[in-house]
Design an enzyme around this catalytic site. Structure first.
Site, PDB file in Angstrom:
ATOM      1  N   GLY A 190     -11.665 -10.470   8.273  1.00 51.20           N
ATOM      2  CA  GLY A 190     -10.971  -9.246   8.649  1.00 51.20           C
ATOM      3  C   GLY A 190     -11.260  -8.125   7.673  1.00 51.20           C
ATOM      4  NE  ARG A 193      -2.472  -3.224   1.932  1.00 51.46           N
ATOM      5  CZ  ARG A 193      -2.545  -3.998   0.861  1.00 51.46           C
ATOM      6  NH1 ARG A 193      -3.052  -5.208   0.952  1.00 51.46           N
ATOM      7  NH2 ARG A 193      -2.108  -3.585  -0.301  1.00 51.46           N
ATOM      8  N   GLY A 195      -4.366  -8.053   7.839  1.00 53.63           N
ATOM      9  CA  GLY A 195      -3.418  -9.146   8.044  1.00 53.63           C
ATOM     10  C   GLY A 195      -4.070 -10.508   7.856  1.00 53.63           C
ATOM     11  CE  LYS A 196      -9.656  -9.840   4.172  1.00 50.40           C
ATOM     12  NZ  LYS A 196      -8.904  -8.604   3.840  1.00 50.40           N
ATOM     13  CB  ALA A 214      -6.269 -15.833  -7.200  1.00 48.05           C
ATOM     14  CG  HIS A 241      -1.525 -10.020  -2.424  1.00 48.30           C
ATOM     15  ND1 HIS A 241      -1.413 -10.379  -1.105  1.00 48.30           N
ATOM     16  CD2 HIS A 241      -2.285  -8.916  -2.443  1.00 48.30           C
ATOM     17  CE1 HIS A 241      -2.075  -9.516  -0.355  1.00 48.30           C
ATOM     18  NE2 HIS A 241      -2.611  -8.609  -1.149  1.00 48.30           N
TER      19      HIS A 241
END
Ligand SMILES: [Zn+2]
Length: 377
Positions: A190, A193, A195-196, A214, A241
């Site tokens: 995606g 931003r 939404g992935k 991460a 996050h």
């Protein structure tokens, strides 16, 4: 023990009378009608939000314990039920509580709470998990079914009986999650931003053991702003996050994604492939400063060669992993050609890497504006 789901909707049901939101209109058009949440246990004990479970004839032999956010009910035969007390409530039985045979939860309030109950051994593979209090917080019944399948739960329907004896009777659920084959490797693609990352986290919410990787750069001095100083804005993004993720997930910060793929056997969320590639190119000194660096080089010390070796290692580990893995990656270069050689190189490398990962994935998804699309195999 039987739990008859008389109503499975929120406080005002679903669709909600007089509500013109897209979810309610969609549900009405599909002929869906969920009454406000109400459950009868073994024909004797009625659960209604906001009041303690009661027995109309006073003959119930069930033991009812109040726990924070819910009710812990034991039947005369010893079978056990956990129920959310009301829409939005998250039942938290104390330590030492025995496992449950049935769990009726508001999965829209906190899907990751199901993962925690599994991690604590209170909900097991034998536990029947059904969603209660479903309402216009979800966009459609189809989306609810999709999520429940991911979480190995059933999207409870009015009139359905959830039983410890026969799995589930009554109206046939739209999806039958238990035993369904879950994709082993999922790649979620995606834009920024889109939404992935949310979709990736949602997919693993029901899992008892999740490692969040991460894949750099992360919240320390390694990621520098234009002037060479630490990028505080980036650090803030990373911290936000992190705060949004379930507190019991393990978080690792590493560029060695291949090692994590080889080591992990539980669920692994990799976020993300784009930042990983940027870090790998950084480590290899593979960013061209000007157009002259575009000339191909040869030999093991060549930065592009080092990057290619790391990519090959990643693909190999992805192919062989035993983890239930979800990786997030960026869809790059939808049109505009980057003005600088470094941008063009990164775009090309990530595009090729995405193709190779997708070819080795069991499921590929594209996320646009929070909407998910399954890509063809
Ligand atoms: Zn509505």
């Amino acid at each position: 023990m039987d739990a008859l789901l008389i109503g499975t909707g929120g406080d005002f049901g679903w669709p909600q009378d007089g509500c013109s939101c897209a979810s309610c209109l969609r549900a009405a058009a599909a002929g869906i009608r969920r009454a406000p949440g109400r459950v009868v246990v073994d024909g004797q004990l009625t659960l209604v939000p906001g009041t303690p479970p009661r027995s109309p004839n006073g003959r119930s032999a069930h033991r009812v314990l109040e726990v924070p956010g819910g009710w812990d009910i034991t039947g005369p035969d010893g079978s056990r039920l956990l129920a959310a007390a009301a829409p939005g409530a998250v039942p938290e039985p104390p330590d030492g509580t025995a496992r449950f045979d049935i769990a009726l939860l508001d999965l829209l309030a906190s899907p990751a709470h199901l993962g925690l109950l599994r991690a604590r051994g209170l909900v097991t593979e034998q536990t029947r998990v059904a969603a209660l209090y479903t309402d216009h917080r979800i966009s459609s019944q189809g989306e609810m079914d999709r999520r429940c399948a991911l979480w190995r739960a059933t999207a409870g329907q009015d009139g359905q009986v959830v039983s410890t004896v026969e799995r589930v009777s009554g109206p046939t659920p739209a999806s039958e999650p238990a035993g369904a084959v879950r994709p082993h490797r999922t790649l979620i693609i995606g834009g920024a931003r889109s939404g992935k990352s949310s979709e990736a986290e949602l997919r693993l919410s029901g899992e008892p053991s999740v490692t969040y990787l991460a894949a750099g750069p992360w919240a320390d001095e390694k990621w520098e702003g234009a002037g060479g100083e630490p990028d505080a804005e980036w650090a803030q993004r990373v911290a936000a996050h992190r705060a949004a993720r379930p507190a019991w997930w393990r978080t690792e910060e590493s560029v060695d994604v291949a090692a994590a793929l080889r080591k992990e056997t539980g669920a692994l969320l990799i976020d993300g492939i784009g930042t990983w590639l940027a870090a790998v190119m950084d480590q290899a000194g593979a960013w061209p400063d000007d157009a002259a660096d575009w000339a191909p080089q040869t030999g093991a010390a060549d930065p592009q060669h080092l990057v290619a070796a790391r990519i090959d290692e990643l693909i190999d580990a992805w192919r062989q992993t035993r983890a239930l893995v979800v990786a997030v990656t960026d869809q790059v270069g939808s049109g505009l050609v980057p003005a600088y050689p470094a941008g063009r190189l990164f775009r090309d490398q990530l595009g090729w890497l995405n193709q190779r990962l997708a070819a080795e994935s069991d499921l590929n998804m594209l996320v646009v504006a929070g909407r998910t699309m399954i890509l063809p195999a």
